[in-house]
Design an enzyme around this catalytic site. Structure first.
Site, PDB file in Angstrom:
ATOM      1  N   ASP A   6      -3.379  -3.456  -1.282  1.00  0.00           N
ATOM      2  CA  ASP A   6      -3.383  -1.941  -1.324  1.00  0.00           C
ATOM      3  C   ASP A   6      -2.477  -1.496  -2.229  1.00  0.00           C
ATOM      4  O   ASP A   6      -1.351  -1.321  -2.360  1.00  0.00           O
ATOM      5  CB  ASP A   6      -3.021  -1.333   0.221  1.00  0.00           C
ATOM      6  N   VAL A   7      -3.245  -0.647  -3.195  1.00  0.00           N
ATOM      7  CA  VAL A   7      -2.463  -0.018  -4.412  1.00  0.00           C
ATOM      8  C   VAL A   7      -2.463   1.344  -3.906  1.00  0.00           C
ATOM      9  O   VAL A   7      -3.463   2.028  -4.116  1.00  0.00           O
ATOM     10  CB  VAL A   7      -3.401  -0.205  -5.548  1.00  0.00           C
ATOM     11  N   GLY A   8      -1.081   1.745  -3.746  1.00  0.00           N
ATOM     12  CA  GLY A   8      -1.007   3.120  -3.348  1.00  0.00           C
ATOM     13  C   GLY A   8      -0.318   3.931  -4.538  1.00  0.00           C
ATOM     14  O   GLY A   8      -0.056   3.409  -5.500  1.00  0.00           O
ATOM     15  N   THR A  10       2.648   5.203  -4.370  1.00  0.00           N
ATOM     16  CA  THR A  10       4.153   4.851  -4.557  1.00  0.00           C
ATOM     17  C   THR A  10       4.537   3.146  -4.886  1.00  0.00           C
ATOM     18  O   THR A  10       5.145   2.824  -5.626  1.00  0.00           O
ATOM     19  CB  THR A  10       5.097   5.376  -3.480  1.00  0.00           C
ATOM     20  N   GLY A 107     -10.693   8.304  -0.392  1.00  0.00           N
ATOM     21  CA  GLY A 107     -10.045   7.321  -0.860  1.00  0.00           C
ATOM     22  C   GLY A 107     -10.192   5.933  -0.346  1.00  0.00           C
ATOM     23  O   GLY A 107     -10.735   5.999   0.744  1.00  0.00           O
ATOM     24  N   ASP A 109      -8.312   3.549   0.561  1.00  0.00           N
ATOM     25  CA  ASP A 109      -7.343   3.189   1.537  1.00  0.00           C
ATOM     26  C   ASP A 109      -7.365   3.877   2.837  1.00  0.00           C
ATOM     27  O   ASP A 109      -7.478   3.270   3.828  1.00  0.00           O
ATOM     28  CB  ASP A 109      -5.695   4.014   0.961  1.00  0.00           C
ATOM     29  N   THR A 132       2.833   8.106   1.066  1.00  0.00           N
ATOM     30  CA  THR A 132       3.018   9.365  -0.137  1.00  0.00           C
ATOM     31  C   THR A 132       2.554  10.573   0.317  1.00  0.00           C
ATOM     32  O   THR A 132       3.007  11.787   0.535  1.00  0.00           O
ATOM     33  CB  THR A 132       2.467   9.089  -1.215  1.00  0.00           C
TER      34      THR A 132
END
Length: 260
Positions: A6-8, A10, A107, A109, A132
């Site tokens: 999971d690329v967030g 932060t 998104g 996510d 975030t």
């Protein structure tokens, strides 16, 4: 084994699955620019540090809200883990029907969290991700994602408080014993945490009011979510592995779809 990523905004959170069992999670910062070689080598080192041979990773699935780093990240996985990752996006089989005005704006996510909550807890369900940004998303019993609310995350609020006020210090984000603060640090903590609890409860109640549904379950996830979830009866479940399990479920759906 499956590597879920999971690329967030932060952090990049990674989870390694053996079947349905989550063996471990790892984190790396998103905002540090890296080449594909740096990403690939770092991923191999993370796996080896947990006693997992990189060659045991058969597949990778990624959800990302940071498109400008995906070229290097994806290539690092291809070169160093020898697999072409599944990227969650438009057209990915998820089992969730996007019934909002512009489905492409949602998104990845958020979709991943909704999949995990819907499959695990059933609908209707509100999914709150304390990241975030803090997101409140509603999915109905038929799997339709019908509404989403976005607010600044608690850490963004905290950073604004001490960055824009010269006399206030940076403090740990935690719930003080009482809202009746008697010093600067606990007064800031009280304002941040109790204020966020109030926001959370109001939004949940407002969603239930406007939908006319009192039977909506509420699931929270995200790093600081436990602080809020533990302080209110409006949240029934806190699930720190929600996103990782959502990625695993989507991966299984994609694999099943390919076999048909």
């Amino acid at each position: 084994m499956l590597l879920a990523v999971d690329v967030g905004n932060t952090n990049i959170t990674l989870g390694i699955f053996d079947g349905e069992t989550l063996l471990g999670t790892f984190r790396m910062m998103t905002k540090i620019a890296r080449t594909s070689d740096e990403y690939g080598i770092f991923l191999r080192q993370l796996l080896l540090a947990r006693g997992i041979e990189p060659e045991c990773v058969e597949d990778v699935i990624i959800s990302s809200v940071v498109p400008n780093m995906m070229h290097s990240f994806k290539n690092g996985i291809i070169k160093y883990l020898n697999t072409n990752p599944i990227i969650v996006g438009a057209g990915t089989k998820t089992g969730i029907k996007i019934a909002t005005a512009n489905p492409r704006e949602v998104g990845a996510d958020r979709i991943v969290d909704l999949v995990a909550a819907y499959e695990t807890y059933g609908g209707p369900v509100i999914v709150i991700d304390f990241g975030t940004a803090t997101t409140y998303d509603l999915v109905l019993e038929d799997g339709s994602f019908v509404a989403g609310i976005t607010s600044p995350g608690i850490r963004i609020c905290a950073n604004a408080l001490w960055s824009d006020t010269a006399a206030l210090p940076e403090v740990e984000i935690k719930k003080p014993n009482s809202i009746l603060a008697k010093d600067t640090i606990s007064s800031m903590q009280a304002g941040l945490v109790y204020g966020y609890i109030g926001q959370t409860e109001y939004i949940i109640r407002k969603i239930k009011e406007e939908t006319g549904r009192d039977d909506i379950k509420v699931v929270a996830t995200g790093g600081l979510g436990k602080i809020i979830a533990d302080a209110t009866e409006e949240i029934q479940f806190y699930d720190p592995a929600l996103t990782m399990n959502g990625l695993r479920i989507i991966y299984e759906k994609c694999k099943t779809s390919k076999k048909k």
